[in-house]
Design a protein around this motif. Sequence first.
Motif, PDB file in Angstrom:
ATOM      1  N   PHE A 462      45.501  38.535  50.751  1.00  0.00           N
ATOM      2  CA  PHE A 462      46.672  38.460  49.900  1.00  0.00           C
ATOM      3  C   PHE A 462      46.176  38.210  48.477  1.00  0.00           C
ATOM      4  O   PHE A 462      45.556  37.177  48.200  1.00  0.00           O
ATOM      5  CB  PHE A 462      47.590  37.332  50.377  1.00  0.00           C
ATOM      6  N   VAL A 463      46.427  39.167  47.592  1.00  0.00           N
ATOM      7  CA  VAL A 463      45.883  39.129  46.227  1.00  0.00           C
ATOM      8  C   VAL A 463      46.946  38.602  45.273  1.00  0.00           C
ATOM      9  O   VAL A 463      48.063  39.127  45.221  1.00  0.00           O
ATOM     10  CB  VAL A 463      45.408  40.530  45.782  1.00  0.00           C
ATOM     11  N   VAL A 464      46.598  37.566  44.523  1.00  0.00           N
ATOM     12  CA  VAL A 464      47.520  36.944  43.573  1.00  0.00           C
ATOM     13  C   VAL A 464      46.875  36.966  42.189  1.00  0.00           C
ATOM     14  O   VAL A 464      45.840  36.333  41.985  1.00  0.00           O
ATOM     15  CB  VAL A 464      47.849  35.495  43.956  1.00  0.00           C
ATOM     16  N   PRO A 465      47.445  37.705  41.208  1.00  0.00           N
ATOM     17  CA  PRO A 465      46.905  37.651  39.842  1.00  0.00           C
ATOM     18  C   PRO A 465      47.373  36.382  39.133  1.00  0.00           C
ATOM     19  O   PRO A 465      48.560  36.090  39.068  1.00  0.00           O
ATOM     20  CB  PRO A 465      47.495  38.912  39.193  1.00  0.00           C
ATOM     21  N   LEU A 466      46.425  35.613  38.614  1.00  0.00           N
ATOM     22  CA  LEU A 466      46.715  34.415  37.828  1.00  0.00           C
ATOM     23  C   LEU A 466      46.059  34.568  36.466  1.00  0.00           C
ATOM     24  O   LEU A 466      44.864  34.346  36.322  1.00  0.00           O
ATOM     25  CB  LEU A 466      46.191  33.156  38.519  1.00  0.00           C
ATOM     26  N   GLY A 467      46.848  34.971  35.459  1.00  0.00           N
ATOM     27  CA  GLY A 467      46.282  35.215  34.139  1.00  0.00           C
ATOM     28  C   GLY A 467      45.289  36.359  34.208  1.00  0.00           C
ATOM     29  O   GLY A 467      45.591  37.446  34.706  1.00  0.00           O
ATOM     30  N   ASP A 468      44.078  36.117  33.722  1.00  0.00           N
ATOM     31  CA  ASP A 468      43.054  37.148  33.753  1.00  0.00           C
ATOM     32  C   ASP A 468      42.157  37.021  34.976  1.00  0.00           C
ATOM     33  O   ASP A 468      41.117  37.674  35.054  1.00  0.00           O
ATOM     34  CB  ASP A 468      42.191  37.085  32.478  1.00  0.00           C
ATOM     35  N   ILE A 470      41.863  36.820  39.421  1.00  0.00           N
ATOM     36  CA  ILE A 470      42.470  37.269  40.672  1.00  0.00           C
ATOM     37  C   ILE A 470      42.107  36.271  41.766  1.00  0.00           C
ATOM     38  O   ILE A 470      40.941  35.937  41.949  1.00  0.00           O
ATOM     39  CB  ILE A 470      41.984  38.683  41.045  1.00  0.00           C
ATOM     40  N   VAL A 471      43.122  35.794  42.472  1.00  0.00           N
ATOM     41  CA  VAL A 471      42.911  34.900  43.608  1.00  0.00           C
ATOM     42  C   VAL A 471      43.129  35.696  44.892  1.00  0.00           C
ATOM     43  O   VAL A 471      44.160  36.353  45.047  1.00  0.00           O
ATOM     44  CB  VAL A 471      43.873  33.692  43.564  1.00  0.00           C
TER      45      VAL A 471
END
Length: 842
Positions: A462-468, A470-471
């Motif tokens: 499960f890919v979560v973009p946080l600012g610049d 990627i989690v």
Amino acid sequence: MRAGPPALIGGLSTHRPPMLSLAELSVALVLACVVSLASCQGSCLPFTEAPLSQCGSVVEGSVFVEDGSSIASIDQALSEMTGPFRLGLTSKACSDAAMKFICSGGLPTCEADPLTVLPPCQSVCNEFVSECGAALQAQGQPVPTCDALPSTDCNDPSIVTPYREVPRATCEPIPDILSGSQCQGFVDYDVYVPEGLTLEALDALVGESTAPFRIGLVPGTCREAAMQFICAEGFRQCHFEEVAPGANVLLPSSTCRSTCEAFAAECGPVLAAIGMDSLVPVCDDTSETSGAPLYPEGPALLPLTPQVVANISCNAPAPVADYLFLPTATCERYNGTVWAQCNPVVDWEMVYVQEGQTQRLLDYTAYEQSRPFTYANVDRGCTAAMLRFVCSGVFLPCVTVPVPGLPGATIALPQPPCQRVCRELVVKCEETFERFGVTDMVPVCDAINPLSGQAVFPETLFVVPLGDQIVELPCTYPNQTIAVDRDCPGSFKTSESTDVEDQCEYPCPVPIYSNAEYLAMKITISINTVLTMIMSSLLIFTFALDRAKRRFPEGLPVWLGVSAFGFGLGFAFGVVVGFEPVICQSVFMCRAQATFLVYFQYGLAGWMTVIAFNMFLLFACKVPRKTARKLAPFYHIFAWGIGIPPMIVGLAIDRFTYIPPQLLCFISAEPDGWPQLGLYSFPIFVLCLLTVIFIFGLVLRIAMIAWQYQEKRFWRLMYTYWRIFLFIGLFLYVFSYNIEESIRAAITYDTNVKGFEDWAKCVFQNDGSDGCSFDTALHFAPSYVFAFNTSSQGWLVCLIFLTTPSSIHFWRSFPRRLLSLVTGKGFYGEDSAKSASTVTSQ
């Protein structure tokens, strides 16, 4: 705070078209006095300012003013000439050329004693004609001639300060999607895009401002107000104002005060609480240049010319579509369910609870969704699959991660169910869905979220973009099936198999040892992992700060520290996440741990071989340092590359998995032992053997030389090089035992597995382990020693190079170096040369 709209841009009299006639600027009129001082009557006055014409951006020093005139009156006249070139209707190059030509001609520089006036150079006029000639001709205006202007003893001005003008921009059609900022739900109008930007670049810039409000850090009311305000500020509405027939000036809208006040009211306390109250706008602020309100309550009036005043409506966007955001949520410890049968499924500690929800509400939600499938006339396999699907989707596992760019801020993130959980539900409940006529309830397992473009049920991550940044989080796959009618005996648990429901199997890790023995192994590995991370970090830190260790070959051990750090990271998977979750529950993390351990184990062995070989070349073979330095690139290729083939092969043949009874994932010996022997044991043995040969050769060479010259010096030298003997001893201890243990485990694997299966059957039949013996070659003592020396080799290797005289000298002088840095003498201080000279070769 952003600058407000420009004030009066230029004064255009009623008889002037937008692109003014330059007849007044012909050489005869502009320079009648300047060229021929005989016809001039005036004074050389200090230049003050020219706010109307903005000629202060060009003119400096003193200017010539005819008798009967003043700088203010000339400024008024020149404003009518420069104004049209500051409305954003021409290129920037044309505007600059016009400002230089018009201002240097209308306010020529001069010297008072004797009176000398410098007209604009012919090159200034030529530049104006070159840059603005086409625009003048397009408006039917004459183009000035420049022949009468001098080429020497003249003024060639430049733009010294920016002048006020309408910014150049384009108007882009209503965007379909703004993936960076997620403002498409607020922008239903044509967008004003400043010159130098594209809509995509503007979207990325605005996205940097909206991102912190879309990642679950603020309440929903603040998020909504922030999106409205930031999207209105970033994506201005286009406004065209006609200043003359065929001449339209493009202007941006302002954000309405009500939108600003809503953002300040909802988000002000939140931003103030984290020390970022400077981001809260002052909604009644005014422009420093025009005095107009930055956030008008209604339409904004902007004077462009004495005859044209733009009337621009303010922008107060309202959401017209969905946008992508992470809701505000917390990670709560799972309390168990009362109505829903989720306890056998939810074996994770923390669950994701959104703002406004409670675990009791989630419990009832899961109950309502799963209740029809728990009736007796529903297939037990379907019931189990439905509970796995519903419970893992309602009680989502929760992790807390730091927010990039916001020290101390964290955010709760969910881990949605894996796609295979959904597919198992579809397969096992297909007949149930059809029999009860509820096929519309069948989930779409490959559904895509239209806003994020991601799978609703991810296959693995499960890919979560946080600012610049990627989690990436592993999706949720419940590690237990649901035993609908029966319990499992003894220490068994419900099967993890996706093919068989309601079956019992032995747990992971395999119960060969007691809980106390496994705890001892966990504590030992954890301590060694922490020591490895600390020692390797200190080694890297030492070699990074000590200038003498940055040279070749003194700097080679730093790469050994990097390998040790990576090796420690492999063990850190189990220490940080938990041993059982890594080896039993997550295939991805298990493979990742095995990959780290295999690759960086090769890195440790490879760099030890490289260091031993390089020492052998320099001291035993007398190879010059410059010659040996040429081998440095090949050292890196060898040490970093030697672990890549085993890593790739191990992943390709799917042999990176849990290796019982150890508490780690490595190269499995199942169903045969050749991968463990071929990918690890024998190659590592060869590297160890080469390292020992090179070091013995080096020691022998040094001993022969020392004995030849002086017997007393021989023993002193042997004492000095005791670390070399320790180096050899460490190799013989660690790697020989690892190789022996790997070979023995591979050879005896079949016997061990068969013995354990017999023990498992005995336990199942007797509903307990009493009287069920498990005779195995893998007793606890050798397994514990294997776990100890495997996890300790990283910090032991680093300790060797941290106890050298040069390293000890560095750390003894470290406080003095810090004091030198604080007092402004630099980290290395005045004794840097002395410090460097005392450092001996590794």
